[in-house]
Design an enzyme around this catalytic site. Structure first.
Site, PDB file in Angstrom:
ATOM      1  N   LYS A  81       6.491   1.675   5.872  1.00 35.60           N
ATOM      2  CA  LYS A  81       6.589   1.180   6.578  1.00 35.60           C
ATOM      3  C   LYS A  81       6.834   1.887   8.455  1.00 35.60           C
ATOM      4  O   LYS A  81       5.897   2.355   9.465  1.00 35.60           O
ATOM      5  CB  LYS A  81       8.112   0.481   7.282  1.00 35.60           C
ATOM      6  CG  LYS A  81       7.429  -0.279   5.920  1.00 35.60           C
ATOM      7  CD  LYS A  81       8.617  -1.112   5.750  1.00 35.60           C
ATOM      8  CE  LYS A  81       9.099  -2.217   4.912  1.00 35.60           C
ATOM      9  NZ  LYS A  81       9.786  -3.372   4.287  1.00 35.60           N
ATOM     10  N   GLN A 114      16.398  -3.144   5.571  1.00 38.38           N
ATOM     11  CA  GLN A 114      15.719  -3.348   4.193  1.00 38.38           C
ATOM     12  C   GLN A 114      16.320  -3.581   3.194  1.00 38.38           C
ATOM     13  O   GLN A 114      17.774  -2.870   3.150  1.00 38.38           O
ATOM     14  CB  GLN A 114      15.650  -1.794   4.157  1.00 38.38           C
ATOM     15  CG  GLN A 114      14.635  -1.529   2.892  1.00 38.38           C
ATOM     16  CD  GLN A 114      13.339  -1.845   2.713  1.00 38.38           C
ATOM     17  OE1 GLN A 114      12.313  -2.027   4.022  1.00 38.38           O
ATOM     18  NE2 GLN A 114      12.912  -2.445   1.643  1.00 38.38           N
ATOM     19  N   ASP A 151      10.735  -9.299  10.711  1.00 38.24           N
ATOM     20  CA  ASP A 151      11.217  -9.393   9.087  1.00 38.24           C
ATOM     21  C   ASP A 151      10.681 -11.094   8.632  1.00 38.24           C
ATOM     22  O   ASP A 151      10.862 -11.788   7.475  1.00 38.24           O
ATOM     23  CB  ASP A 151      11.961  -9.169   8.386  1.00 38.24           C
ATOM     24  CG  ASP A 151      11.723  -8.236   7.431  1.00 38.24           C
ATOM     25  OD1 ASP A 151      10.550  -8.092   7.279  1.00 38.24           O
ATOM     26  OD2 ASP A 151      12.900  -7.537   7.546  1.00 38.24           O
TER      27      ASP A 151
HETATM   28  N1  GUN Z   1      12.999  -5.657   0.378  1.00 39.55           N
HETATM   29  C1  GUN Z   1      11.901  -6.292  -0.179  1.00 39.55           C
HETATM   30  N2  GUN Z   1      10.779  -6.130   1.644  1.00 39.55           N
HETATM   31  C2  GUN Z   1      11.607  -6.525   1.752  1.00 39.55           C
HETATM   32  C3  GUN Z   1      10.654  -7.257   3.446  1.00 39.55           C
HETATM   33  O1  GUN Z   1       9.638  -7.658   3.167  1.00 39.55           O
HETATM   34  N3  GUN Z   1      11.544  -7.083   4.047  1.00 39.55           N
HETATM   35  C4  GUN Z   1      12.823  -6.208   4.124  1.00 39.55           C
HETATM   36  N4  GUN Z   1      13.753  -6.354   4.695  1.00 39.55           N
HETATM   37  N5  GUN Z   1      13.451  -5.707   2.821  1.00 39.55           N
HETATM   38  C5  GUN Z   1      12.320  -5.970   2.113  1.00 39.55           C
END
Ligand code: GUN
Length: 291
Positions: free
Chosen positions: A53, A97, A120
């Site tokens: 990311k 995350q 998110d």
């Molecule tokens: N863990 C798995 N997918 C995601 C996501 O799209 N965002 C976040 N913050 N954590 C995740």
């Protein structure tokens, strides 16, 4: 044989659009859109997602910084970190995350994020807007799937979309997005307690698998010609690989390819789209905050 939907290529197109938008934002506002990614602990998959990311954000001209904290960070300290990012006017997007440690209340952490910076789309206010069909920051994985369907020319209006999985990150927001005006699918959501599952999945024009079980969807569960979207990223042991494992989706790709009309691979399908939509959300959050 099914057409393979190339998520990497579609994501590259989205990222190029974001890069253009980010450059224009920077020219107008004297700073780049800014994303802060919070990573708590040393979960190997999370580390690898967060790296991907941050790298993608940098490449798109987004000012991205990863705030890595030890696994034993207390909930209070995490909330304080978020409060600081909320108060920082130069920060447009905040991503924590997931998953977090069992001792931490994930819901409380998500609710602590300023909804305007919630790239998110997990904050209850943004989830509410999504369900109401109001403009919002849309959860990245479902938004990426819609973008992928759109750019691949898959018809959703009136189509029967079957979503496997009811998580807050994918299944539930996916169902809400598919119901939106302009997308207009007929939506069924299945989960671990669903009876006669294959009976239902065989009725899907678009089948979206997000259950986190390796190669769970088999050829007999898929209607000939259906579009199959595989959200799963599962590590299965593989002694022939240097790292000791390989990645497979929730779909038996080999067998389902023989039946489906179109299918997304793992890796190279939904994963890259999730990242691309995070970048798009960060740009969108920056634009809205600048207004
Ligand atoms: N863990 C798995 N997918 C995601 C996501 O799209 N965002 C976040 N913050 N954590 C995740």
């Amino acid at each position: 044989m099914a057409q393979t939907i190339d998520g990497t290529a579609i994501a590259a197109a989205v990222r190029a659009d974001v890069a253009e938008g980010a450059a224009a934002f920077r020219a107008q506002h004297g700073r780049a859109p800014a994303l802060r990614v919070v990573l708590v602990g040393d979960h190997p998959a999370s580390q690898s997602y967060v790296r991907a990311k941050a790298r993608a954000a940098g490449e798109a001209g987004i000012d991205a910084e990863t705030l890595a904290r030890p696994a034993d960070l207390s909930q209070a300290d995490l909330l304080a970190l978020i409060a600081g990012l909320n108060a920082d006017d130069a920060v447009d997007g905040i991503l924590v995350q997931l998953p977090l440690a069992d001792a931490v209340d994930e819901g409380a952490v998500i609710r602590a994020i300023d909804p305007a910076k919630d790239v998110d789309g997990f904050h209850p206010e943004n989830v509410g807007r999504l369900v109401l069909g109001e403009p919002t920051l849309e959860p990245c994985t479902p938004a990426g799937i819609v973008e992928m369907l759109r750019r691949s020319g898959v018809e959703t209006a009136g189509a029967h979309a079957v979503v496997l999985g009811r998580s807050n990150i994918v299944g539930k927001p996916m169902a809400s997005l598919l119901l939106r005006r302009g997308i207009d699918a007929t939506v069924t959501v299945c989960h671990s307690r669903t009876r006669d599952l294959a009976e239902i999945t065989r009725q899907a024009d678009v089948l979206i698998a997000a259950i986190g079980r390796a190669e769970f969807v088999t050829a007999d569960m898929v209607r000939p010609g259906a579009t199959v979207i595989d959200v799963g990223i599962n590590r299965v042991e593989d002694a022939t690989r240097e790292r000791g494992y390989r990645l497979v989706g929730d779909v038996d790709f080999q067998a389902v390819s023989e039946v489906a009309g179109a299918i997304t691979p793992v890796p190279g399908g939904v994963g890259p789209m999730t990242i691309a939509m995070l970048l798009q959300n960060t740009l969108e959050a920056a634009r809205r905050r600048a207004r």
